[in-house]
Write a protein that holds these residues in place. Structure first.
Motif, PDB file in Angstrom:
ATOM      1  N   TYR A  31      42.352  34.919  50.144  1.00 51.34           N
ATOM      2  CA  TYR A  31      43.048  34.101  49.404  1.00 51.34           C
ATOM      3  C   TYR A  31      42.011  33.732  48.163  1.00 51.34           C
ATOM      4  O   TYR A  31      42.138  33.864  46.986  1.00 51.34           O
ATOM      5  CB  TYR A  31      43.442  32.886  50.010  1.00 51.34           C
ATOM      6  CG  TYR A  31      44.140  31.858  49.094  1.00 51.34           C
ATOM      7  CD1 TYR A  31      45.410  32.041  48.542  1.00 51.34           C
ATOM      8  CD2 TYR A  31      43.439  30.562  48.830  1.00 51.34           C
ATOM      9  CE1 TYR A  31      46.070  31.051  47.965  1.00 51.34           C
ATOM     10  CE2 TYR A  31      44.158  30.010  47.866  1.00 51.34           C
ATOM     11  CZ  TYR A  31      45.323  29.808  47.465  1.00 51.34           C
ATOM     12  OH  TYR A  31      45.783  29.027  46.697  1.00 51.34           O
ATOM     13  N   VAL A  32      40.533  33.356  48.552  1.00 48.84           N
ATOM     14  CA  VAL A  32      39.985  32.944  47.579  1.00 48.84           C
ATOM     15  C   VAL A  32      39.399  34.084  46.716  1.00 48.84           C
ATOM     16  O   VAL A  32      39.129  33.973  45.613  1.00 48.84           O
ATOM     17  CB  VAL A  32      38.830  31.842  48.125  1.00 48.84           C
ATOM     18  CG1 VAL A  32      39.256  30.554  48.835  1.00 48.84           C
ATOM     19  CG2 VAL A  32      37.986  32.738  49.211  1.00 48.84           C
ATOM     20  N   THR A  33      39.036  35.090  47.273  1.00 52.25           N
ATOM     21  CA  THR A  33      38.858  36.211  46.615  1.00 52.25           C
ATOM     22  C   THR A  33      39.596  36.638  45.428  1.00 52.25           C
ATOM     23  O   THR A  33      39.565  36.842  44.345  1.00 52.25           O
ATOM     24  CB  THR A  33      38.086  37.504  47.378  1.00 52.25           C
ATOM     25  OG1 THR A  33      39.236  37.744  48.042  1.00 52.25           O
ATOM     26  CG2 THR A  33      37.102  37.278  48.257  1.00 52.25           C
ATOM     27  N   ASP A  34      41.169  36.647  45.752  1.00 49.80           N
ATOM     28  CA  ASP A  34      41.896  36.812  44.886  1.00 49.80           C
ATOM     29  C   ASP A  34      42.137  35.807  43.698  1.00 49.80           C
ATOM     30  O   ASP A  34      42.347  36.137  42.707  1.00 49.80           O
ATOM     31  CB  ASP A  34      43.475  36.933  45.513  1.00 49.80           C
ATOM     32  CG  ASP A  34      43.600  38.094  46.483  1.00 49.80           C
ATOM     33  OD1 ASP A  34      42.911  39.003  46.270  1.00 49.80           O
ATOM     34  OD2 ASP A  34      44.755  38.302  47.181  1.00 49.80           O
ATOM     35  N   TRP A  35      42.034  34.745  44.246  1.00 50.38           N
ATOM     36  CA  TRP A  35      41.966  33.283  43.349  1.00 50.38           C
ATOM     37  C   TRP A  35      40.711  33.570  42.151  1.00 50.38           C
ATOM     38  O   TRP A  35      40.924  33.435  40.902  1.00 50.38           O
ATOM     39  CB  TRP A  35      41.549  31.983  44.077  1.00 50.38           C
ATOM     40  CG  TRP A  35      41.619  30.903  43.093  1.00 50.38           C
ATOM     41  CD1 TRP A  35      40.759  30.205  42.540  1.00 50.38           C
ATOM     42  CD2 TRP A  35      43.027  30.115  43.122  1.00 50.38           C
ATOM     43  NE1 TRP A  35      41.356  29.062  41.862  1.00 50.38           N
ATOM     44  CE2 TRP A  35      42.706  29.025  42.140  1.00 50.38           C
ATOM     45  CE3 TRP A  35      44.382  30.150  43.572  1.00 50.38           C
ATOM     46  CZ2 TRP A  35      43.447  27.930  41.858  1.00 50.38           C
ATOM     47  CZ3 TRP A  35      45.143  28.905  43.461  1.00 50.38           C
ATOM     48  CH2 TRP A  35      44.674  28.108  42.258  1.00 50.38           C
ATOM     49  N   ASN A  63      30.947  39.584  53.280  1.00 50.15           N
ATOM     50  CA  ASN A  63      31.272  40.882  53.130  1.00 50.15           C
ATOM     51  C   ASN A  63      32.511  41.361  52.283  1.00 50.15           C
ATOM     52  O   ASN A  63      33.207  42.235  52.439  1.00 50.15           O
ATOM     53  CB  ASN A  63      31.202  41.703  54.470  1.00 50.15           C
ATOM     54  CG  ASN A  63      29.721  41.623  55.069  1.00 50.15           C
ATOM     55  OD1 ASN A  63      28.838  41.773  54.398  1.00 50.15           O
ATOM     56  ND2 ASN A  63      29.804  41.364  56.430  1.00 50.15           N
ATOM     57  N   GLU A  64      33.390  40.124  51.768  1.00 47.79           N
ATOM     58  CA  GLU A  64      34.604  40.118  51.183  1.00 47.79           C
ATOM     59  C   GLU A  64      34.391  40.392  49.872  1.00 47.79           C
ATOM     60  O   GLU A  64      33.898  39.565  49.022  1.00 47.79           O
ATOM     61  CB  GLU A  64      35.325  38.877  51.389  1.00 47.79           C
ATOM     62  CG  GLU A  64      36.801  39.198  51.011  1.00 47.79           C
ATOM     63  CD  GLU A  64      37.683  39.779  51.965  1.00 47.79           C
ATOM     64  OE1 GLU A  64      38.609  40.540  51.615  1.00 47.79           O
ATOM     65  OE2 GLU A  64      37.257  39.830  53.274  1.00 47.79           O
ATOM     66  N   PRO A  65      34.768  41.815  49.276  1.00 44.16           N
ATOM     67  CA  PRO A  65      34.415  41.970  47.898  1.00 44.16           C
ATOM     68  C   PRO A  65      35.434  41.262  46.819  1.00 44.16           C
ATOM     69  O   PRO A  65      36.711  40.984  47.517  1.00 44.16           O
ATOM     70  CB  PRO A  65      34.791  43.386  47.672  1.00 44.16           C
ATOM     71  CG  PRO A  65      35.578  43.695  48.845  1.00 44.16           C
ATOM     72  CD  PRO A  65      35.226  42.958  49.894  1.00 44.16           C
ATOM     73  N   VAL A  66      34.775  40.967  45.800  1.00 43.76           N
ATOM     74  CA  VAL A  66      35.770  40.337  44.698  1.00 43.76           C
ATOM     75  C   VAL A  66      36.202  41.381  43.601  1.00 43.76           C
ATOM     76  O   VAL A  66      35.300  42.131  42.999  1.00 43.76           O
ATOM     77  CB  VAL A  66      35.325  39.276  44.098  1.00 43.76           C
ATOM     78  CG1 VAL A  66      36.246  38.529  42.722  1.00 43.76           C
ATOM     79  CG2 VAL A  66      35.018  37.971  44.974  1.00 43.76           C
ATOM     80  N   THR A  67      37.265  41.963  43.477  1.00 44.88           N
ATOM     81  CA  THR A  67      37.981  43.032  42.885  1.00 44.88           C
ATOM     82  C   THR A  67      38.463  42.464  41.637  1.00 44.88           C
ATOM     83  O   THR A  67      39.579  41.836  41.857  1.00 44.88           O
ATOM     84  CB  THR A  67      38.498  44.255  43.488  1.00 44.88           C
ATOM     85  OG1 THR A  67      37.950  44.610  44.588  1.00 44.88           O
ATOM     86  CG2 THR A  67      38.941  45.496  42.648  1.00 44.88           C
ATOM     87  N   VAL A  68      38.111  42.674  40.519  1.00 50.69           N
ATOM     88  CA  VAL A  68      38.629  42.131  39.385  1.00 50.69           C
ATOM     89  C   VAL A  68      39.221  43.247  38.406  1.00 50.69           C
ATOM     90  O   VAL A  68      38.508  44.371  38.122  1.00 50.69           O
ATOM     91  CB  VAL A  68      37.824  41.413  38.310  1.00 50.69           C
ATOM     92  CG1 VAL A  68      38.577  40.940  37.258  1.00 50.69           C
ATOM     93  CG2 VAL A  68      37.136  40.151  39.261  1.00 50.69           C
ATOM     94  N   THR A  69      40.460  43.382  37.962  1.00 48.87           N
ATOM     95  CA  THR A  69      41.118  44.238  37.053  1.00 48.87           C
ATOM     96  C   THR A  69      41.243  43.398  35.814  1.00 48.87           C
ATOM     97  O   THR A  69      42.077  42.515  35.827  1.00 48.87           O
ATOM     98  CB  THR A  69      42.317  44.837  37.387  1.00 48.87           C
ATOM     99  OG1 THR A  69      41.966  45.388  38.758  1.00 48.87           O
ATOM    100  CG2 THR A  69      42.983  45.773  36.597  1.00 48.87           C
ATOM    101  N   LEU A  70      40.323  43.779  34.846  1.00 41.10           N
ATOM    102  CA  LEU A  70      40.471  42.873  33.548  1.00 41.10           C
ATOM    103  C   LEU A  70      42.029  43.119  32.805  1.00 41.10           C
ATOM    104  O   LEU A  70      42.592  44.153  32.820  1.00 41.10           O
ATOM    105  CB  LEU A  70      39.568  43.213  32.686  1.00 41.10           C
ATOM    106  CG  LEU A  70      37.993  42.986  33.331  1.00 41.10           C
ATOM    107  CD1 LEU A  70      37.079  43.542  32.034  1.00 41.10           C
ATOM    108  CD2 LEU A  70      37.705  41.473  33.387  1.00 41.10           C
ATOM    109  N   ALA A  71      42.330  42.166  32.308  1.00 42.23           N
ATOM    110  CA  ALA A  71      43.616  41.963  31.370  1.00 42.23           C
ATOM    111  C   ALA A  71      43.365  42.710  30.198  1.00 42.23           C
ATOM    112  O   ALA A  71      42.379  42.702  29.607  1.00 42.23           O
ATOM    113  CB  ALA A  71      44.261  40.574  31.268  1.00 42.23           C
ATOM    114  N   ARG A  72      44.403  43.199  29.634  1.00 40.46           N
ATOM    115  CA  ARG A  72      44.403  44.014  28.561  1.00 40.46           C
ATOM    116  C   ARG A  72      44.742  43.362  27.274  1.00 40.46           C
ATOM    117  O   ARG A  72      45.642  42.438  27.299  1.00 40.46           O
ATOM    118  CB  ARG A  72      45.476  45.243  28.301  1.00 40.46           C
ATOM    119  CG  ARG A  72      44.587  46.224  29.480  1.00 40.46           C
ATOM    120  CD  ARG A  72      45.601  47.501  29.400  1.00 40.46           C
ATOM    121  NE  ARG A  72      45.191  48.417  30.653  1.00 40.46           N
ATOM    122  CZ  ARG A  72      45.476  49.588  30.418  1.00 40.46           C
ATOM    123  NH1 ARG A  72      45.994  50.242  29.739  1.00 40.46           N
ATOM    124  NH2 ARG A  72      44.820  50.447  31.552  1.00 40.46           N
TER     125      ARG A  72
END
Length: 72
Positions: A31-35, A63-72
């Protein structure tokens, strides 16, 4: 988007992680990594209380990665 029950949705309302986290502790890291990823993706601000709550929770998720897909 994640499907939740109506009662879960009502309990969260418009609260951020400084005042609400999922009751199921096993889901809090996700939840927090998605946030964080969503805030980063859209360049949204984080207030001091929210940042403290995120940091405290993320410290329990080394060990929980934060994966960000930047907005276009």
């Amino acid at each position: 988007m994640i499907a939740v029950s109506a009662s879960s949705n009502r309990s969260k309302s418009d609260q951020d992680p400084s005042t609400w986290l999922p009751t199921f502790e096993g889901y809090r890291c996700q939840y927090v990594t998605d946030w964080v990823a969503d805030k980063t993706r859209y360049g949204l601000s984080v207030d001091v209380r929210e940042e403290a709550a995120l940091a405290q929770t993320l410290n329990r998720c080394p060990n929980e990665p934060v994966t960000v897909t930047l907005a276009r």
